[in-house]
Motif scaffolding. Structure first.
Motif, mmCIF file in Angstrom:
data_model
loop_
_atom_site.group_PDB
_atom_site.id
_atom_site.type_symbol
_atom_site.label_atom_id
_atom_site.label_comp_id
_atom_site.label_asym_id
_atom_site.label_seq_id
_atom_site.Cartn_x
_atom_site.Cartn_y
_atom_site.Cartn_z
ATOM 1 N N LEU A 48 -3.890 -3.275 -3.326
ATOM 2 C CA LEU A 48 -2.560 -3.028 -2.763
ATOM 3 C C LEU A 48 -1.511 -2.907 -3.864
ATOM 4 O O LEU A 48 -0.703 -1.968 -3.859
ATOM 5 N N ARG A 49 -1.486 -3.866 -4.784
ATOM 6 C CA ARG A 49 -0.461 -3.846 -5.838
ATOM 7 C C ARG A 49 -0.513 -2.560 -6.649
ATOM 8 O O ARG A 49 0.515 -2.018 -7.029
ATOM 9 N N LYS A 50 -1.724 -2.079 -6.917
ATOM 10 C CA LYS A 50 -1.889 -0.907 -7.765
ATOM 11 C C LYS A 50 -1.654 0.408 -7.014
ATOM 12 O O LYS A 50 -1.106 1.363 -7.579
ATOM 13 N N GLU A 51 -2.095 0.474 -5.755
ATOM 14 C CA GLU A 51 -2.108 1.751 -5.044
ATOM 15 C C GLU A 51 -1.047 1.871 -3.953
ATOM 16 O O GLU A 51 -0.430 2.926 -3.805
ATOM 17 N N GLU A 52 -0.827 0.835 -3.172
ATOM 18 C CA GLU A 52 0.130 0.881 -2.063
ATOM 19 C C GLU A 52 0.864 -0.454 -1.970
ATOM 20 O O GLU A 52 0.607 -1.250 -1.065
ATOM 21 N N PRO A 53 1.774 -0.721 -2.894
ATOM 22 C CA PRO A 53 2.429 -2.036 -2.915
ATOM 23 C C PRO A 53 3.259 -2.334 -1.678
ATOM 24 O O PRO A 53 3.528 -3.495 -1.388
ATOM 25 N N LEU A 64 3.434 -4.687 4.725
ATOM 26 C CA LEU A 64 2.898 -5.596 3.722
ATOM 27 C C LEU A 64 3.567 -5.317 2.385
ATOM 28 O O LEU A 64 3.594 -4.168 1.925
ATOM 29 N N VAL A 65 4.086 -6.342 1.740
ATOM 30 C CA VAL A 65 4.746 -6.225 0.439
ATOM 31 C C VAL A 65 3.982 -7.102 -0.545
ATOM 32 O O VAL A 65 3.866 -8.314 -0.339
ATOM 33 N N SER A 66 3.458 -6.519 -1.629
ATOM 34 C CA SER A 66 2.487 -7.238 -2.457
ATOM 35 C C SER A 66 2.899 -7.435 -3.911
ATOM 36 O O SER A 66 2.234 -8.179 -4.629
ATOM 37 N N ARG A 67 3.950 -6.782 -4.378
ATOM 38 C CA ARG A 67 4.345 -6.952 -5.775
ATOM 39 C C ARG A 67 5.411 -8.036 -5.922
ATOM 40 O O ARG A 67 6.301 -8.185 -5.094
#
Length: 431
Positions: A48-53, A64-67
């Motif tokens: 997620l962080r790398k591709e769709e944060p 969803l917020v991952s960074r």
């Protein structure tokens, strides 16, 4: 990327649906209640962080917020990201369950689901009672309770550290602070579970009525406790909250029941149980028990690194008050956002080699386990104190501790908390 105001486009499609259609779809794979995202969510979080944060979850109807940067920016901006829908995150309640809960006290006064200025007032009053002096004064009691619980299994050569230590200890501690009789601990644990599960999990319809009745029983218990302290105040946090005033205004009954029941007696122990059990598991899995035993200065540092590496407080929720951009994605007003603390605390922007558990980091970064901003966890100092004292008791009394191999930890997850039902350990008992 900073969060900026974004005007809604005139597309003819509802803003929330249109934004979700434009968003990539890794979020459609996420299931926080079952499968690999419960057992070990971190490979998915890294993706997620790398591709769709920032991505949309149809299952949860949330973004969803991952960074780390996006999460902390949101947490520090209550003017545009509200907490008010926080407590309506889990179960879709039946009409019968709703009718039962409607007989109880107003949940809008739960600290976790409030925004400034109402939150500011209540938090200020609770902070005055939940002082460092009061917390540190619990150290002898925590030490005594930890040793008494270990006494019950130390000669057995095997134990379940969740059932026999991490589960009961934090409940006894918070009851001690609040001045609640210790013999009521199991009732309060059951009522607390009812409240937490209805709020943050997906509960089948056939179980909701019993749980809703448990919530009402819990609130009635709190009312009786409040009324008793009004007549006979003591040196405890309940008596303080009953008596405290803000510019001459005391807390009303709804505020008191939510502060004492939901914020303290309920939320005041579940996350500490999860924190202790998961951190001990990580120490044993990574062969760090002997290092901790040899150098006790590493114990508090390891607590922070383990919390960063695998946060049991895996998410919190916010609602966008207006149209915004988060991480380059348009988020319409009214959208729910699931801030993935466990993902953000492993962001490479936070520290080098973030996917490594490193007990010797020069400085452990400020992870997200306890949140940020106005809703930073009130009980964080108490959770840390309990972990440090109880871990040192285990290191003293069970120096050769090992995990029982091939065990089922019974890991489960709500919207906000990841926890184990079991942590079975063994040791060679020396007479």
């Amino acid at each position: 990327m900073p969060v900026t105001v974004q005007k809604q486009e005139e597309t003819g499609v509802p803003a929330h649906a249109a934004a979700a259609l434009r968003c990539p779809h890794l979020g459609a794979q996420y299931n926080p209640f079952a499968g690999p995202h419960v057992e070990n969510p971190h490979p998915f979080f890294e993706k997620l962080r790398k591709e769709e944060p920032v991505t949309f979850s149809p299952m949860l109807n949330m973004w969803l917020v991952s960074r780390f940067e996006d999460i902390t920016t949101i947490l520090k901006d209550p003017a545009r990201f509200s907490n008010k829908d926080m407590l309506g995150s889990g179960t879709h309640l039946t009409e019968e369950a709703k009718a039962i809960l409607a007989k109880g006290h107003d949940t809008r006064h739960v600290l976790l689901g409030m925004d400034p200025p109402d939150h500011t007032r209540l938090r200020r009053l609770m902070n005055r009672g939940f002082t460092a002096q009061r917390i540190n004064g619990m150290a002898p009691f925590i030490t005594k309770m930890a040793n008494e619980l270990v006494d019950k299994f130390v000669s057995d050569s095997r134990a379940d550290l969740v059932e026999q230590l991490a589960y009961p200890l934090p409940a006894y501690v918070i009851l001690g602070i609040m001045g609640v009789p210790s013999e009521d601990v199991w009732k309060i644990k059951r009522w607390s579970a009812d409240w937490q599960q209805l709020t943050f999990e997906h509960i089948p319809a056939e179980k909701q009525v019993e749980m809703a009745n448990g919530v009402i029983e819990f609130q009635q218990y709190c009312v009786r406790l409040i009324e008793e302290r009004r007549k006979n105040p003591r040196e405890d946090l309940t008596s303080y909250l009953v008596a405290v005033e803000d510019d001459g205004e005391a807390l009303n009954m709804d505020e008191l029941v939510m502060a004492i029941g939901a914020s303290m007696l309920s939320a005041g122990h579940e996350s500490t149980t999860a924190l202790m059990a998961n951190t001990w598991k990580l120490a044993l899995e990574h062969g760090l028990w002997e290092q901790l035993r040899a150098n006790r200065e590493l114990v508090p540092k390891f607590c922070e690194e383990a919390s960063r590496f695998d946060s049991v407080q895996h998410s919190m929720l916010r609602t966008a008050r207006e149209d915004v951009m988060v991480g380059g994605v348009k988020i319409p007003a009214g959208s729910r956002l699931m801030l993935l603390y466990a993902a953000g605390s492993r962001d490479e922007s936070l520290c080098p080699h973030a996917n490594k558990l490193d007990i010797h980091r020069e400085k452990v970064p400020q992870h997200l386990t306890y949140g940020r901003g106005t809703h930073f966890c009130l009980g964080a100092p108490l959770a840390r104190l309990q972990f440090q004292i109880t871990t040192n008791v285990l290191l003293d009394r069970l120096p050769e501790l090992k995990l029982v191999p091939h065990q089922d930890y019974g890991t489960w997850q709500s919207i906000v908390l990841r926890q184990m039902k079991h942590l079975k350990v063994e040791w060679t008992h020396k007479v």
